[in-house]
Write a protein that holds these residues in place. Structure first.
Motif, PDB file in Angstrom:
ATOM      1  N   LEU A  41     -56.381 -36.317   1.227  1.00  0.00           N
ATOM      2  CA  LEU A  41     -55.775 -35.532   0.413  1.00  0.00           C
ATOM      3  C   LEU A  41     -55.726 -36.356  -1.238  1.00  0.00           C
ATOM      4  N   LEU A  65     -50.748 -26.469  -1.408  1.00  0.00           N
ATOM      5  CA  LEU A  65     -51.129 -27.403  -2.464  1.00  0.00           C
ATOM      6  C   LEU A  65     -51.037 -26.655  -4.124  1.00  0.00           C
ATOM      7  N   VAL A 112     -57.450 -31.007  -0.825  1.00  0.00           N
ATOM      8  CA  VAL A 112     -57.109 -31.239   0.448  1.00  0.00           C
ATOM      9  C   VAL A 112     -58.523 -30.875   1.249  1.00  0.00           C
ATOM     10  N   ALA A 114     -50.626 -29.313   3.647  1.00  0.00           N
ATOM     11  CA  ALA A 114     -50.911 -29.612   2.333  1.00  0.00           C
ATOM     12  C   ALA A 114     -51.911 -28.828   1.738  1.00  0.00           C
ATOM     13  N   GLY A 118     -54.816 -31.290  -7.422  1.00  0.00           N
ATOM     14  CA  GLY A 118     -54.690 -31.798  -5.917  1.00  0.00           C
ATOM     15  C   GLY A 118     -55.918 -31.110  -5.161  1.00  0.00           C
TER      16      GLY A 118
END
Lengths: 346, 207
Positions: free
Chosen positions: B142, A267, B165, A263, B163
């Motif tokens: 996340l 991303l 992480v 992830a 986003g």
């Protein structure tokens, strides 16, 4: 014949010891008789003479009380009030429970006696000559009888040198009170064998002061054999929590680590394809992936469980304390034999 | 830089005082965080602007509800200009399960250039998931968000999506450190995009 009887009487008089206080008793009887005939001066002389002898030749305590009461009454009627008070004070000290018979003595006498009793409180100590009891579980009983309902007293067990072993009572005795001693010192351990004394202090008024009576105590000590098995100092395994996890599946950590690493790496592309710019995010990606791998290995080999370790440590300490207390209690099961002497005059 | 630090400290003091007062009144758990973010922004000026922004976050958790206020600020460099980036916002999350939370995030970001200031404001919906890596002390998380309302002075901002992480270690004593990478993309009408890349290292106390 007369001569023979005289010789026998003389031999008997010389060869046999006098009966206990016989002469003093005779003096007492004559003193009482003189009092009853209102020969007060003679009564006082006789009664004082009856009280003078000590030891084997003296009066027993009950007779002393009787003699002193008549002496006080005679002195009162001779208007020697101070002497009467002094005689009554001795009565109170000898027998705090004693009250002059109102059918024998007029109200002047009983009233003065009551005044003296209130002004000079005293406590009688009654204790069995020999008492055998288990320390802690049972007690030696000491009965205190006060001369007045307001009599206050303090009762202590002391060593012979006066060092306090245990204070048993400090308060109002009332008519009477029974005080118990479980054979322990102030520190909570049964006393050693030896000589002690029971000290009863009657708290007096500011004028009369305190009276102290001491009863010698000889303590003998016998240890009792333990009847129960010693308590284990460590808890059984069934009560302990596992302190290390069993080596289990580490796959979830590995999967999460791999997913997190992916992830972090993907991303920008996932948010907006084609927006990849720079590689610094791979720092996070590698960190997560590596940690996931470590987590996988850590869980595979099992690991320490700090919460369980702490809980077990607390449980072990608790058991050790309990076992120590039980062991102390068992080792403290001793039987005491207390031999009490007669109280010293207050 | 002095101005930046002063603002951050002022904001943190504000959050701390409000959080402390709230905590005294109701059974809330509060947390504070300081972080520094290595930032790269493309699309604000002609060149890629880079720099470090520093900021802080204050959070209050009451049952499954978690409210946060954050602020960060820093000077960027693109070779020609030095835009000042200022960002602040709030988040409101509801913890649906130990591993997932959803919420809303109103946020404002401004780039102060020599002659003008570019302001972007949006309200985003967000989802956060977290999972343990080693025991319960090391976790990874996340977050994804997407705007539902946007506004930009003098520009037609159509959407912001982003986003984050991260990986965090939480010590039994209550402090924690966190390493994270952030990316968001502000899309304007036409082909124009502003893209924000961040690599942040933060430390905090509490929840």
């Amino acid at each position: 014949m007369k001569r023979r009887c005289g010789v026998v009487a003389l031999v008997l008089a010389v060869a046999t010891p006098p009966l206990h206080g016989q002469q003093a008793l005779q003096l007492l009887a004559r003193g009482v008789e003189a009092y009853q005939h209102l020969n007060l001066d003679q009564a006082v002389s006789l009664l004082r003479a009856s009280l003078a002898p000590t030891g084997g030749a003296g009066l027993l305590a009950g007779d002393q009380v009787r003699a002193l009461t008549y002496l006080g009454a005679a002195e009162l009627f001779r208007t020697h009030t101070d002497s009467a008070r002094a005689a009554f004070r001795r009565v109170v000290a000898l027998d705090p429970e004693y009250r002059p018979d109102q059918t024998v003595f007029p109200p002047q006498v009983t009233e003065l006696f009551a005044l003296v009793r209130r002004a000079s409180p005293a406590v009688a100590v009654r204790i069995a000559p020999v008492t055998r009891f288990t320390a802690r579980a049972e007690s030696l009983h000491v009965n205190l009888v006060g001369s007045d309902t307001a009599t206050r007293a303090r009762v202590r067990v002391e060593r012979e040198d006066g060092m306090l072993v245990r204070e048993l009572f400090d308060g109002v005795v009332g008519d009477s009170v029974t005080v118990g001693w479980d054979g322990q010192s102030t520190g909570g351990t049964p006393v050693a064998a030896g000589r002690y004394r029971l000290t009863v202090t009657t708290i007096g008024s500011t004028t009369s002061g305190d009276r102290v009576a001491r009863v010698p105590l000889i303590v003998e000590r016998q240890a009792q054999a333990a009847t129960a098995p010693a308590a284990p100092a460590t808890p059984p395994d069934s009560l302990l929590l596992p302190e290390r996890s069993a080596g289990g599946s580490g796959w979830p950590s590995l999967a999460v680590g791999a997913g997190g690493a992916l992830a972090a790496a993907a991303l920008p592309a996932a948010i907006n394809p084609g927006s990849d710019d720079g590689h610094r995010r791979f720092v996070v990606s590698v960190a997560i992936g590596t940690t996931g791998l470590l987590g996988f290995l850590w869980q595979r080999r099992g690991h320490a469980l700090p919460d369980n370790i702490r809980a077990n440590a607390a449980l072990r300490q608790q058991w050790a304390r309990r076992a120590g207390a039980r062991s102390a209690a068992m080792s403290g099961d001793v039987t005491l034999t207390v031999r009490a002497g007669s109280a010293s005059a207050p | 830089m002095r101005l930046t630090t002063a603002r951050v400290l002022r904001a943190l003091l504000c959050v701390a005082s409000v959080g402390g007062a709230l905590a005294a009144q109701i059974p809330v758990q509060v947390g504070f965080q300081l972080d520094g973010t290595g930032t790269r922004v493309r699309g604000v000026s002609t060149n890629l602007a880079t720099g470090t922004v520093v900021g802080g976050r204050g959070s209050a958790t009451l049952g499954p509800m978690r409210l946060s206020l954050f602020y960060r600020e820093g000077r960027l460099h693109d070779g020609a200009t030095q835009p000042l980036m200022v960002e602040g916002g709030a988040t409101a999350d509801v913890q649906l399960a130990p591993w997932v939370a959803v919420g809303l995030e109103p946020e404002a970001r401004a780039y102060k250039l020599d002659s003008t200031t570019l302001r972007r404001v949006w309200l985003a919906g967000r989802i956060s998931v977290a999972a343990p890596l080693i025991g319960t002390s090391v976790r990874t998380d996340l977050r994804l968000w997407r705007s539902v309302v946007t506004s930009a002075a003098g520009a037609d901002l159509t959407q912001v999506a982003g986003g984050e992480v991260g990986i965090a270690y939480r010590a039994p004593a209550g402090w924690w450190i966190r390493l994270a990478t952030t990316f968001d993309d502000a899309a304007f009408a036409g082909p124009r995009h502003e893209r924000f890349y961040g690599l942040s290292l933060g430390a905090g106390l509490g929840r």
